[in-house]
Design a protein around this motif. Structure first.
Motif, PDB file in Angstrom:
ATOM      1  N   GLN A  49      27.235 -40.001  33.869  1.00  0.00           N
ATOM      2  CA  GLN A  49      26.907 -38.614  34.148  1.00  0.00           C
ATOM      3  C   GLN A  49      26.185 -38.505  35.489  1.00  0.00           C
ATOM      4  OE1 GLN A  49      24.585 -37.948  30.641  1.00  0.00           O
ATOM      5  NE2 GLN A  49      26.360 -37.287  29.466  1.00  0.00           N
ATOM      6  N   TYR A  50      26.524 -37.441  36.222  1.00  0.00           N
ATOM      7  CA  TYR A  50      25.968 -37.229  37.562  1.00  0.00           C
ATOM      8  C   TYR A  50      25.321 -35.852  37.623  1.00  0.00           C
ATOM      9  CZ  TYR A  50      28.932 -41.187  38.671  1.00  0.00           C
ATOM     10  OH  TYR A  50      29.514 -42.426  38.688  1.00  0.00           O
ATOM     11  N   PHE A  51      24.175 -35.779  38.285  1.00  0.00           N
ATOM     12  CA  PHE A  51      23.413 -34.527  38.355  1.00  0.00           C
ATOM     13  C   PHE A  51      22.474 -34.588  39.544  1.00  0.00           C
ATOM     14  CE2 PHE A  51      21.622 -37.665  35.565  1.00  0.00           C
ATOM     15  CZ  PHE A  51      20.289 -37.747  35.925  1.00  0.00           C
ATOM     16  N   VAL A  52      21.976 -33.443  39.969  1.00  0.00           N
ATOM     17  CA  VAL A  52      21.021 -33.378  41.077  1.00  0.00           C
ATOM     18  C   VAL A  52      19.619 -33.319  40.495  1.00  0.00           C
ATOM     19  CG1 VAL A  52      20.156 -31.959  42.982  1.00  0.00           C
ATOM     20  CG2 VAL A  52      22.609 -32.303  42.692  1.00  0.00           C
ATOM     21  N   LYS A  62      18.621 -35.174  45.473  1.00  0.00           N
ATOM     22  CA  LYS A  62      19.703 -36.130  45.609  1.00  0.00           C
ATOM     23  C   LYS A  62      20.487 -36.191  44.299  1.00  0.00           C
ATOM     24  CE  LYS A  62      20.460 -40.834  47.089  1.00  0.00           C
ATOM     25  NZ  LYS A  62      20.198 -41.533  48.291  1.00  0.00           N
ATOM     26  N   THR A  63      21.715 -36.707  44.376  1.00  0.00           N
ATOM     27  CA  THR A  63      22.502 -36.961  43.173  1.00  0.00           C
ATOM     28  C   THR A  63      21.959 -38.207  42.484  1.00  0.00           C
ATOM     29  OG1 THR A  63      24.507 -35.967  44.080  1.00  0.00           O
ATOM     30  CG2 THR A  63      24.793 -37.565  42.307  1.00  0.00           C
ATOM     31  N   PHE A  64      21.809 -38.091  41.178  1.00  0.00           N
ATOM     32  CA  PHE A  64      21.415 -39.213  40.333  1.00  0.00           C
ATOM     33  C   PHE A  64      22.533 -39.435  39.328  1.00  0.00           C
ATOM     34  CE2 PHE A  64      17.488 -38.213  42.237  1.00  0.00           C
ATOM     35  CZ  PHE A  64      16.584 -39.238  42.015  1.00  0.00           C
ATOM     36  N   TYR A  65      22.543 -40.610  38.707  1.00  0.00           N
ATOM     37  CA  TYR A  65      23.538 -40.883  37.680  1.00  0.00           C
ATOM     38  C   TYR A  65      22.879 -41.587  36.513  1.00  0.00           C
ATOM     39  CZ  TYR A  65      23.623 -45.753  39.209  1.00  0.00           C
ATOM     40  OH  TYR A  65      23.275 -47.044  39.514  1.00  0.00           O
ATOM     41  N   LYS A  73      12.900 -43.092  31.588  1.00  0.00           N
ATOM     42  CA  LYS A  73      11.495 -43.368  31.292  1.00  0.00           C
ATOM     43  C   LYS A  73      10.643 -42.391  32.091  1.00  0.00           C
ATOM     44  CE  LYS A  73      12.256 -48.260  30.532  1.00  0.00           C
ATOM     45  NZ  LYS A  73      11.976 -49.607  30.993  1.00  0.00           N
ATOM     46  N   GLY A  74       9.776 -41.654  31.418  1.00  0.00           N
ATOM     47  CA  GLY A  74       8.921 -40.700  32.105  1.00  0.00           C
ATOM     48  C   GLY A  74       9.748 -39.635  32.794  1.00  0.00           C
ATOM     49  N   LEU A  75       9.470 -39.405  34.064  1.00  0.00           N
ATOM     50  CA  LEU A  75      10.182 -38.380  34.823  1.00  0.00           C
ATOM     51  C   LEU A  75      11.510 -38.881  35.374  1.00  0.00           C
ATOM     52  CD1 LEU A  75       7.235 -36.830  36.824  1.00  0.00           C
ATOM     53  CD2 LEU A  75       8.348 -35.913  34.792  1.00  0.00           C
ATOM     54  N   ILE A  76      11.730 -40.195  35.352  1.00  0.00           N
ATOM     55  CA  ILE A  76      12.965 -40.747  35.887  1.00  0.00           C
ATOM     56  C   ILE A  76      14.067 -40.550  34.847  1.00  0.00           C
ATOM     57  CG2 ILE A  76      14.105 -42.808  36.798  1.00  0.00           C
ATOM     58  CD1 ILE A  76      11.730 -41.826  38.481  1.00  0.00           C
ATOM     59  N   ARG A  77      15.062 -39.746  35.195  1.00  0.00           N
ATOM     60  CA  ARG A  77      16.112 -39.430  34.245  1.00  0.00           C
ATOM     61  C   ARG A  77      17.410 -40.167  34.553  1.00  0.00           C
ATOM     62  NH1 ARG A  77      16.079 -33.059  34.084  1.00  0.00           N
ATOM     63  NH2 ARG A  77      15.025 -33.079  36.045  1.00  0.00           N
ATOM     64  N   GLY A  78      17.449 -40.871  35.623  1.00  0.00           N
ATOM     65  CA  GLY A  78      18.648 -41.591  36.005  1.00  0.00           C
ATOM     66  C   GLY A  78      18.353 -42.415  37.231  1.00  0.00           C
ATOM     67  N   LYS A  79      19.390 -43.009  37.750  1.00  0.00           N
ATOM     68  CA  LYS A  79      19.235 -43.817  38.964  1.00  0.00           C
ATOM     69  C   LYS A  79      19.735 -43.030  40.156  1.00  0.00           C
ATOM     70  CE  LYS A  79      19.411 -48.212  36.733  1.00  0.00           C
ATOM     71  NZ  LYS A  79      19.585 -49.606  36.966  1.00  0.00           N
ATOM     72  N   CYS A  80      19.064 -43.213  41.246  1.00  0.00           N
ATOM     73  CA  CYS A  80      19.411 -42.558  42.498  1.00  0.00           C
ATOM     74  C   CYS A  80      20.751 -43.102  42.982  1.00  0.00           C
ATOM     75  CB  CYS A  80      18.288 -42.881  43.470  1.00  0.00           C
ATOM     76  SG  CYS A  80      18.588 -42.497  45.147  1.00  0.00           S
ATOM     77  N   TRP A  81      21.667 -42.209  43.327  1.00  0.00           N
ATOM     78  CA  TRP A  81      22.994 -42.625  43.788  1.00  0.00           C
ATOM     79  C   TRP A  81      22.922 -42.856  45.289  1.00  0.00           C
ATOM     80  CZ3 TRP A  81      27.944 -39.443  44.591  1.00  0.00           C
ATOM     81  CH2 TRP A  81      29.047 -40.285  44.551  1.00  0.00           C
ATOM     82  N   ARG A  82      23.091 -44.072  45.707  1.00  0.00           N
ATOM     83  CA  ARG A  82      22.895 -44.465  47.108  1.00  0.00           C
ATOM     84  C   ARG A  82      23.952 -43.944  48.068  1.00  0.00           C
ATOM     85  NH1 ARG A  82      20.997 -50.732  46.347  1.00  0.00           N
ATOM     86  NH2 ARG A  82      19.183 -50.237  45.064  1.00  0.00           N
ATOM     87  N   SER A  83      25.100 -43.514  47.562  1.00  0.00           N
ATOM     88  CA  SER A  83      26.196 -43.080  48.432  1.00  0.00           C
ATOM     89  C   SER A  83      25.953 -41.744  49.128  1.00  0.00           C
ATOM     90  CB  SER A  83      27.491 -42.981  47.624  1.00  0.00           C
ATOM     91  OG  SER A  83      27.838 -44.245  47.125  1.00  0.00           O
ATOM     92  N   VAL A  84      24.950 -41.011  48.680  1.00  0.00           N
ATOM     93  CA  VAL A  84      24.665 -39.710  49.307  1.00  0.00           C
ATOM     94  C   VAL A  84      23.230 -39.708  49.823  1.00  0.00           C
ATOM     95  CG1 VAL A  84      26.340 -38.395  47.945  1.00  0.00           C
ATOM     96  CG2 VAL A  84      24.026 -38.669  47.090  1.00  0.00           C
ATOM     97  N   PRO A  85      22.967 -38.953  50.889  1.00  0.00           N
ATOM     98  CA  PRO A  85      21.610 -38.930  51.461  1.00  0.00           C
ATOM     99  C   PRO A  85      20.662 -38.024  50.678  1.00  0.00           C
ATOM    100  CG  PRO A  85      23.043 -37.480  52.703  1.00  0.00           C
ATOM    101  CD  PRO A  85      23.917 -38.165  51.687  1.00  0.00           C
ATOM    102  N   TRP A  86      19.376 -38.232  50.894  1.00  0.00           N
ATOM    103  CA  TRP A  86      18.373 -37.299  50.392  1.00  0.00           C
ATOM    104  C   TRP A  86      18.532 -36.010  51.177  1.00  0.00           C
ATOM    105  CZ3 TRP A  86      15.503 -37.784  46.171  1.00  0.00           C
ATOM    106  CH2 TRP A  86      15.337 -39.058  45.629  1.00  0.00           C
ATOM    107  N   ARG A  87      18.340 -34.895  50.530  1.00  0.00           N
ATOM    108  CA  ARG A  87      18.473 -33.581  51.170  1.00  0.00           C
ATOM    109  C   ARG A  87      17.176 -32.794  51.040  1.00  0.00           C
ATOM    110  NH1 ARG A  87      22.899 -33.627  54.427  1.00  0.00           N
ATOM    111  NH2 ARG A  87      24.732 -34.328  53.293  1.00  0.00           N
ATOM    112  N   ASP A  88      16.981 -31.848  51.950  1.00  0.00           N
ATOM    113  CA  ASP A  88      15.774 -31.024  51.948  1.00  0.00           C
ATOM    114  C   ASP A  88      15.846 -29.849  50.984  1.00  0.00           C
ATOM    115  OD1 ASP A  88      14.504 -32.601  53.865  1.00  0.00           O
ATOM    116  OD2 ASP A  88      15.366 -31.446  55.520  1.00  0.00           O
TER     117      ASP A  88
END
Length: 115
Positions: A49-52, A62-65, A73-88
């Motif tokens: 699953q993919y989400f922002v 950023k997109t996470f998966y 765990k805690g506030l982390i709901r997925g892993k950061c998807w490295r293929s896309v940049p962080w956005r403002d």
């Protein structure tokens, strides 16, 4: 066929908001609340699953998966998807996700990823 929008509706009152419900705009062809056609969650053929999501501090997005059956765990709901940049902004990150979903043929999922 899924609809992969690259931007919000031109009169959207929710710029950079992660809400999946559009409140509608009175006096327009879209006056009533309905599901947002821009803010979406996706799933690939493997079931990932993919989400922002906002980064720590909430100022970048950023997109996470998440792989099936993996709880956050805690506030982390997925892993950061490295293929896309962080956005403002949320909208920029959602555009990245919608573009990749269209290119990869991912399906929209109706419910938020199981956190």
């Amino acid at each position: 066929m899924p609809e992969y929008l690259k931007s919000r509706c031109c009169m959207c009152p929710q710029k950079n908001d992660s809400s999946r419900i559009c409140p509608g705009v009175p006096g327009t062809p879209h006056p009533d609340p309905s599901r947002c056609r821009f803010v979406k969650f996706y799933q690939d053929k493997r079931g990932w699953q993919y989400f922002v999501q906002a980064g720590i501090g909430g100022n970048t997005f950023k997109t996470f998966y998440r792989k099936p059956g993996k709880a956050g765990k805690g506030l982390i709901r997925g892993k950061c998807w490295r293929s896309v940049p962080w956005r403002d902004s949320f909208d920029e990150a959602q555009t990245d996700l919608n573009t990749e979903a269209e290119k990869s043929g991912w399906e929209e999922i109706n419910d938020a990823p199981a956190y």
